[in-house]
Design a protein around this motif. Structure first.
Motif, PDB file in Angstrom:
ATOM      1  N   GLY A 406       0.820  -1.208   0.000  1.00  0.00           N
ATOM      2  CA  GLY A 406       0.000   0.000   0.000  1.00  0.00           C
ATOM      3  C   GLY A 406       0.845   1.245   0.000  1.00  0.00           C
ATOM      4  N   PRO A 407       0.238   2.401  -0.268  1.00  0.00           N
ATOM      5  CA  PRO A 407       0.983   3.665  -0.260  1.00  0.00           C
ATOM      6  C   PRO A 407       1.666   3.901   1.084  1.00  0.00           C
ATOM      7  CG  PRO A 407      -1.202   3.959  -1.203  1.00  0.00           C
ATOM      8  CD  PRO A 407      -1.176   2.578  -0.608  1.00  0.00           C
ATOM      9  N   GLY A 408       2.941   4.286   1.027  1.00  0.00           N
ATOM     10  CA  GLY A 408       3.689   4.563   2.235  1.00  0.00           C
ATOM     11  C   GLY A 408       4.235   3.336   2.927  1.00  0.00           C
ATOM     12  N   ARG A 409       3.914   2.148   2.429  1.00  0.00           N
ATOM     13  CA  ARG A 409       4.432   0.932   3.041  1.00  0.00           C
ATOM     14  C   ARG A 409       5.672   0.473   2.275  1.00  0.00           C
ATOM     15  NH1 ARG A 409      -0.573  -3.036   4.348  1.00  0.00           N
ATOM     16  NH2 ARG A 409       1.120  -4.043   5.528  1.00  0.00           N
ATOM     17  N   PRO A 410       6.635  -0.124   2.967  1.00  0.00           N
ATOM     18  CA  PRO A 410       7.895  -0.479   2.304  1.00  0.00           C
ATOM     19  C   PRO A 410       7.719  -1.631   1.316  1.00  0.00           C
ATOM     20  CG  PRO A 410       7.839  -1.370   4.523  1.00  0.00           C
ATOM     21  CD  PRO A 410       6.628  -0.484   4.393  1.00  0.00           C
ATOM     22  N   ALA A 411       8.517  -1.598   0.285  1.00  0.00           N
ATOM     23  CA  ALA A 411       8.546  -2.706  -0.658  1.00  0.00           C
ATOM     24  C   ALA A 411       9.353  -3.843  -0.047  1.00  0.00           C
ATOM     25  CB  ALA A 411       9.153  -2.261  -1.985  1.00  0.00           C
ATOM     26  N   ARG A 412       8.801  -5.030  -0.084  1.00  0.00           N
ATOM     27  CA  ARG A 412       9.476  -6.198   0.486  1.00  0.00           C
ATOM     28  C   ARG A 412       9.432  -7.325  -0.541  1.00  0.00           C
ATOM     29  NH1 ARG A 412       6.504  -7.425   5.960  1.00  0.00           N
ATOM     30  NH2 ARG A 412       8.422  -8.610   6.403  1.00  0.00           N
ATOM     31  N   SER A 413      10.159  -8.378  -0.291  1.00  0.00           N
ATOM     32  CA  SER A 413      10.170  -9.514  -1.214  1.00  0.00           C
ATOM     33  C   SER A 413       8.786 -10.150  -1.269  1.00  0.00           C
ATOM     34  CB  SER A 413      11.198 -10.554  -0.757  1.00  0.00           C
ATOM     35  OG  SER A 413      10.774 -11.174   0.450  1.00  0.00           O
ATOM     36  N   LEU A 414       8.498 -10.762  -2.375  1.00  0.00           N
ATOM     37  CA  LEU A 414       7.194 -11.416  -2.520  1.00  0.00           C
ATOM     38  C   LEU A 414       7.001 -12.474  -1.442  1.00  0.00           C
ATOM     39  CD1 LEU A 414       6.759 -11.864  -6.383  1.00  0.00           C
ATOM     40  CD2 LEU A 414       5.942 -10.022  -4.916  1.00  0.00           C
ATOM     41  N   LYS A 415       8.069 -13.207  -1.104  1.00  0.00           N
ATOM     42  CA  LYS A 415       7.963 -14.260  -0.092  1.00  0.00           C
ATOM     43  C   LYS A 415       7.485 -13.688   1.236  1.00  0.00           C
ATOM     44  CE  LYS A 415      10.664 -17.767   2.359  1.00  0.00           C
ATOM     45  NZ  LYS A 415      11.990 -18.415   2.493  1.00  0.00           N
ATOM     46  N   LYS A 416       8.066 -12.564   1.658  1.00  0.00           N
ATOM     47  CA  LYS A 416       7.668 -11.967   2.932  1.00  0.00           C
ATOM     48  C   LYS A 416       6.240 -11.424   2.875  1.00  0.00           C
ATOM     49  CE  LYS A 416      12.258 -10.807   4.694  1.00  0.00           C
ATOM     50  NZ  LYS A 416      12.107 -11.741   5.845  1.00  0.00           N
ATOM     51  N   GLN A 417       5.854 -10.860   1.750  1.00  0.00           N
ATOM     52  CA  GLN A 417       4.493 -10.333   1.633  1.00  0.00           C
ATOM     53  C   GLN A 417       3.467 -11.472   1.629  1.00  0.00           C
ATOM     54  OE1 GLN A 417       4.409  -7.443   2.365  1.00  0.00           O
ATOM     55  NE2 GLN A 417       5.212  -5.950   0.895  1.00  0.00           N
ATOM     56  N   PHE A 418       3.808 -12.556   0.967  1.00  0.00           N
ATOM     57  CA  PHE A 418       2.910 -13.728   0.993  1.00  0.00           C
ATOM     58  C   PHE A 418       2.754 -14.245   2.422  1.00  0.00           C
ATOM     59  CE2 PHE A 418       4.007 -14.617  -3.650  1.00  0.00           C
ATOM     60  CZ  PHE A 418       2.752 -14.264  -4.096  1.00  0.00           C
ATOM     61  N   GLN A 419       3.861 -14.284   3.147  1.00  0.00           N
ATOM     62  CA  GLN A 419       3.801 -14.761   4.524  1.00  0.00           C
ATOM     63  C   GLN A 419       2.982 -13.818   5.402  1.00  0.00           C
ATOM     64  OE1 GLN A 419       7.986 -15.103   5.421  1.00  0.00           O
ATOM     65  NE2 GLN A 419       8.074 -17.263   4.803  1.00  0.00           N
TER      66      GLN A 419
END
Length: 477
Positions: A406-419
């Protein structure tokens, strides 16, 4: 059957006495009620001894009640004599009609044939039941009578036992069952074949003999011709004993199913999952019964003993896993929840699929190169700008991709976002939508924050599926 109180046998007490009797004369349609009567009663008429006697007895009873009987015959096309059987039934029914009996004949002719390698017995039974149900519905019948008797029931119990069946299988044929508003009833299930033979001789009923009944290639015929005579000679009460087994097995199966239904209510996890910890708290027998019922409810059919045994052994030791089920389904365990889903497969080739982008019409469309299925829907906010579709492309995960939820949230790896969102491993395999070097959309995560449409801009949402969604489910939507 008559009594002093009810000369025409219309009272419920006389009716109940008749339908509970063991004599073939007891075959009667639905009892009259204050709410009204069915338009007609259907009888499955093969033309053999048993069904001919049942049809004759039913018409006799129906005439006194002011009901019409429709005899349903299925022409399988498997016997050279099949056309002769139809002509025999037409002549027989015409004779009964000329006598003023309320009867008509319906014939369904099957045009297909058993597929290669299929059981002819199973195919014929399935297609016969389909045709009988269809004809009964077209005639407005709510009751369909079948001529199975006590020996048929005993043979079925014996065959089921030899197949290793449990209580549900040993219960054999039910006396009655309702399917799609039609009651399938077997009024002579407690009647001996000798009594039916006596009825046929008494009323001089002509009937046909199916030569396939002497063919030892079929397992019921082998039992009937080769095993049954020796079994009855050694154990004269075999028939009645096996009928009793069917009744007791039915009671046991009903009890098991009731307990399983109650257990499932305590271990369900919305919308269609099963809470593993609660399920493991049940006794092994109740785990087995509830798991079988749950799998059947989810569309997996009858689970084999081997499959259930494997699950009972592996689930207590597993935190995440997948187990293939017959057909396109697989059982999945993730975060303490069991669920049943379709297995992913690349069934669409590039030449079969349209080019991207697909139409925005609420329908599922295949992606190029067998990458699954997708559909687009207009939304008011939080979607992908329609303008970004032009020139976009799909690409499998390569590793190293980063995504902002979302806006203002850090970009992270897909693996971490899935988790973070609890997306199980088997739902992380979908292709990613790119526009040049900009990641636009990820199955399970949605639109990347930097690619979201501005307020008031035409935009859409995307949904992805590994396999073509069920057509019936699409129609419901």
């Amino acid at each position: 059957m008559r009594c002093a109180r009810c000369p025409t046998c219309r009272c419920p007490s006389c009716w109940n006495a008749a339908t509970n009797a063991s004599s073939p004369t007891a075959a009667s349609p639905t009892p009259p009620t204050a709410e009204g009567r069915p338009a007609c009663v259907a009888v499955a008429l093969s033309g053999g001894r048993d069904s001919t006697a049942l049809c004759h007895a039913t018409v006799r009873a129906a005439r006194a009640l002011g009901l019409t009987v429709v005899a349903l015959h299925v022409h399988h096309g498997l016997q050279a004599e099949a056309d002769d059987w139809v002509r025999h039934l037409e002549r027989q029914c015409r004779r009964w009609q000329r006598a003023g009996w309320p009867l008509r004949l319906r014939v369904a002719r099957l045009t297909d044939r058993p597929p290669a390698g299929a059981s002819i017995e199973a195919w014929a039974r399935q297609r016969r039941h389909q045709a009988l149900g269809r004809m009964a519905a077209e005639e407005g019948a709510t009751l369909l009578l079948l001529a199975h008797h006590a020996r048929d029931q005993a043979e079925t119990v014996c065959l089921q036992a030899l197949r290793g069946a449990g209580p549900a299988g040993l219960a054999a044929m039910p006396r009655s069952v309702v399917r799609d508003g039609l009651t399938w009833a077997r009024p002579w299930l407690g009647c001996s074949p000798q009594a039916i033979e006596h009825y046929v001789r008494r009323h001089r009923l002509g009937h046909i003999e199916d030569p396939s009944n002497r063919d030892p290639r079929f397992e019921r015929n082998r039992l009937r011709l080769q095993v049954w005579p020796a079994l009855v000679q050694a154990f004269p009460a075999t028939e009645q004993a096996l009928v009793d087994v069917a009744r007791q097995a039915w009671e046991a199966a009903e009890l098991i199913d009731e307990i399983a239904a109650a257990d499932l209510e305590a271990v369900r996890r919305a919308p269609h999952g099963l809470a593993l910890a609660a399920w493991l708290a049940l006794s092994p027998a109740r785990r087995r019964a509830s798991l079988r019922r749950w799998l059947k409810e989810q569309g997996a059919g009858h689970a084999s003993d081997r499959f259930v045994d494997r699950l009972l052994a592996e689930l207590p030791q597993t935190r995440i896993g997948r187990w293939p089920v017959d057909g396109p389904l697989e059982l999945r365990l993730y975060r303490g929840t069991l669920s049943l889903s379709r297995r992913s497969s690349a069934s669409i080739t590039a030449t079969d699929a349209p080019v991207w982008p697909v139409a925005i019409d609420h329908r599922w469309r295949p992606l190029p190169a067998g990458q699954g299925w997708v559909r687009l829907r207009p939304v008011e906010e939080g979607g992908l700008p329609c303008s970004r579709l032009a020139g976009s492309h799909w690409q499998a995960r390569q590793g190293g991709e980063r995504f902002a939820l979302g806006p203002g949230r850090p970009a992270r790896s897909l693996k971490k976002q899935f988790q973070t969102l609890g997306i199980p491993a088997w739902q992380r395999q979908g292709p990613l939508l790119w526009s040049g070097a900009q990641l636009l959309w990820v199955p399970g995560l949605g639109v990347e924050a930097q690619a979201r449409a501005a307020a008031g801009e035409p935009q859409l949402s995307l949904e992805w599926s590994a396999d073509e969604p069920d057509a019936a489910a699409q129609q419901l939507e």
